[in-house]
Scaffold this motif. Structure first.
Motif, short mmCIF file in Angstrom:
data_model
loop_
_atom_site.label_atom_id
_atom_site.label_comp_id
_atom_site.label_asym_id
_atom_site.label_seq_id
_atom_site.Cartn_x
_atom_site.Cartn_y
_atom_site.Cartn_z
N GLU A 11 40.26 45.92 40.26
CA GLU A 11 39.98 47.06 41.12
C GLU A 11 38.52 47.45 40.90
O GLU A 11 37.91 47.06 39.92
CB GLU A 11 40.90 48.24 40.74
N SER A 12 38.00 48.23 41.82
CA SER A 12 36.59 48.63 41.75
C SER A 12 36.47 50.05 41.19
O SER A 12 37.42 50.83 41.27
CB SER A 12 36.05 48.51 43.18
N LYS A 62 32.30 39.84 45.08
CA LYS A 62 33.07 40.98 45.55
C LYS A 62 33.88 40.58 46.78
O LYS A 62 33.43 39.75 47.56
CB LYS A 62 32.13 42.12 45.97
N VAL A 63 35.04 41.17 46.94
CA VAL A 63 35.81 40.99 48.17
C VAL A 63 36.02 42.36 48.78
O VAL A 63 36.51 43.27 48.11
CB VAL A 63 37.21 40.38 47.87
N ASP A 64 35.59 42.54 50.03
CA ASP A 64 35.80 43.82 50.70
C ASP A 64 37.02 43.69 51.61
O ASP A 64 37.01 42.90 52.55
CB ASP A 64 34.56 44.19 51.51
N MET A 74 42.56 51.94 48.43
CA MET A 74 43.41 51.45 47.34
C MET A 74 44.65 50.69 47.83
O MET A 74 45.03 49.68 47.24
CB MET A 74 43.80 52.61 46.42
N GLU A 75 45.28 51.14 48.91
CA GLU A 75 46.48 50.45 49.39
C GLU A 75 46.16 49.00 49.79
O GLU A 75 46.91 48.08 49.47
CB GLU A 75 47.11 51.18 50.59
N GLN A 76 45.03 48.83 50.48
CA GLN A 76 44.63 47.47 50.87
C GLN A 76 44.28 46.62 49.65
O GLN A 76 44.58 45.44 49.60
CB GLN A 76 43.42 47.49 51.82
N VAL A 77 43.61 47.25 48.69
CA VAL A 77 43.22 46.54 47.48
C VAL A 77 44.48 46.01 46.78
O VAL A 77 44.57 44.84 46.41
CB VAL A 77 42.42 47.47 46.52
N ILE A 78 45.47 46.87 46.64
CA ILE A 78 46.70 46.49 45.94
C ILE A 78 47.40 45.35 46.67
O ILE A 78 47.81 44.36 46.05
CB ILE A 78 47.64 47.72 45.80
#
Ligand code: TXA
Ligand code: MG
Length: 347
Positions: free
Chosen positions: A317-318, A340-342, A250-254
């Motif tokens: 978000e996923s 999608k972006v990983d 989640m931190e990277q996603v944000i």
């Protein structure tokens, strides 16, 4: 002119439902609420009504409709035979958000099944839907009441946006409770197969039938394997702006989404848990991760709102998880055209 009539579920106005039933019986269309999404109803046993449904939605006519019934006797009348598994599923999940595929008999026109020898059947639980089915002759073909390609409607207002002027009546029962279309279980295969995930999960179906699987065409990344439900192959629910789903811790996603939000008018789909972490953008909180139903029930409305806001790009978000998360991700991936972006490997 399209008439929008409010109906109180606890105290239904039978005169209105009778009038709606008359429209259906005379070959017309009525939009109505179900527990999943709003449906666009017509008489399922009359080809001409089905033709009108395809026309109003702008839907390809090879994409079959679901026939809605209000009791088991009506199901028995339109299929070749009722396998034991169908009685078990009906016992467990009907009325409710589950659709079965069975072999049709001659009463069901090919115009309703998109030329297939099978028919999709569902008994919804919304009392407004059940009463309308009874008043309308017992067999209501109903796809979701949106223009083909747009997110399915979860309020009467969504239906009005898409179909005003094209149908005579919309029954307004307020916002639906589930917000994602029914789980489709194909009982014409050797192993019962889920063709579209929904509120009724694979686990729940397996618990009733012992054995069940998810259609490989739904999960495969291989574009040579096609989903069996014709409707699942179309790009669907798609907002006008480019939508991407961001996966990873989640931190990277944000931090990734926040970087993207610097680049243009950006829509962000997040949850209660993370809302305060996005300083910039058109931020839509879809629900809370503590209650997946809150996410399911708001997803389509959020996708529609972005179209009005006119954003250029959308990041979501996923929501990976078994159960309802499976259905949420299925709809979100379709809306994103599978982009999608990983961001797992980013610092
Ligand atoms: O929750 C729902 O199921 C809603 C409400 C209104 O009941 N209805 C709905 O209908 O979602 P629609 O038409 O939007 O989606 C029906 C899906 C499509 O993907 C279609 O291809 C599939 O069911 N389907 C219908 N008949 C089928 C059949 N005989 N074999 C395989 N797939 C079928
Ligand atoms: Mg649909």
């Amino acid at each position: 002119q399209t008439e929008v009539i409010k109906i109180d579920r606890e105290n239904m106005d039978l005169d209105v439902l009778k009038r709606a039933g008359e429209i259906l019986k005379s070959g017309g269309l009525v939009a109505f609420p179900t527990e999943t999404v709003y449906g666009l109803g017509g008489d399922g046993l009359h080809e001409e009504s089905s033709r009108k449904i395809y026309e109003a939605k702008g839907r390809p006519s090879d994409n079959p409709l679901i026939v809605h019934v209000a009791d088991m006797e009506h199901l028995e009348k339109i299929v070749k035979k009722v396998p034991k598994a169908a009685y078990k599923l009906a016992e467990a999940f009907w009325p409710g958000p589950m659709t079965m595929i069975l072999e049709k008999n001659d009463l069901v026109p090919y115009g309703t099944t998109g030329g297939l020898d099978t028919v999709a059947i569902r008994m919804p639980s919304d009392p407004i839907a059940l009463e309308l089915i009874r008043q309308g002759g017992g067999y209501i073909a109903a796809p979701s009441a949106n223009t083909s390609g747009r997110p399915s409607p979860t309020t009467a207002q969504h239906v009005y946006e898409d179909l005003q002027g094209k149908i005579p009546m919309i029954l307004d029962g307020g916002a639906v409770t589930i917000g994602l279309e029914s789980t489709i279980v194909d009982l014409t295969e050797e192993i019962p197969t889920i063709l579209r995930p929904g509120f009724i999960s694979l686990d729940m179906v397996q618990a009733v039938l012992g054995e069940a699987q998810i259609d490989r065409g739904l999960i495969a990344n291989d574009s040579n394997i096609h989903p069996k439900a014709p409707g699942m192959k179309y790009r669907h629910y798609a907002p006008k702006a480019d939508l991407k789903i961001v996966e990873g811790p989640m931190e990277q996603v944000i931090s990734y989404i926040n970087e993207q939000a610097e680049k243009g008018r950006t829509g962000i789909i997040c949850t209660e848990e993370t809302r305060s972490r996005y300083p910039k953008g058109d931020i839509k909180c879809v629900g809370t991760r503590k209650d997946e139903l809150s996410i399911a029930s708001h997803l389509f409305a959020v996708l529609r709102e972005f179209d009005e806001d006119g954003v250029e790009q959308i990041y979501s978000e996923s929501f990976k998880a078994p159960g309802l998360g499976e259905a949420i991700m299925n709809r979100l991936l379709k809306a994103a055209g599978h982009q999608k972006v990983d961001v797992s490997d980013r610092k």
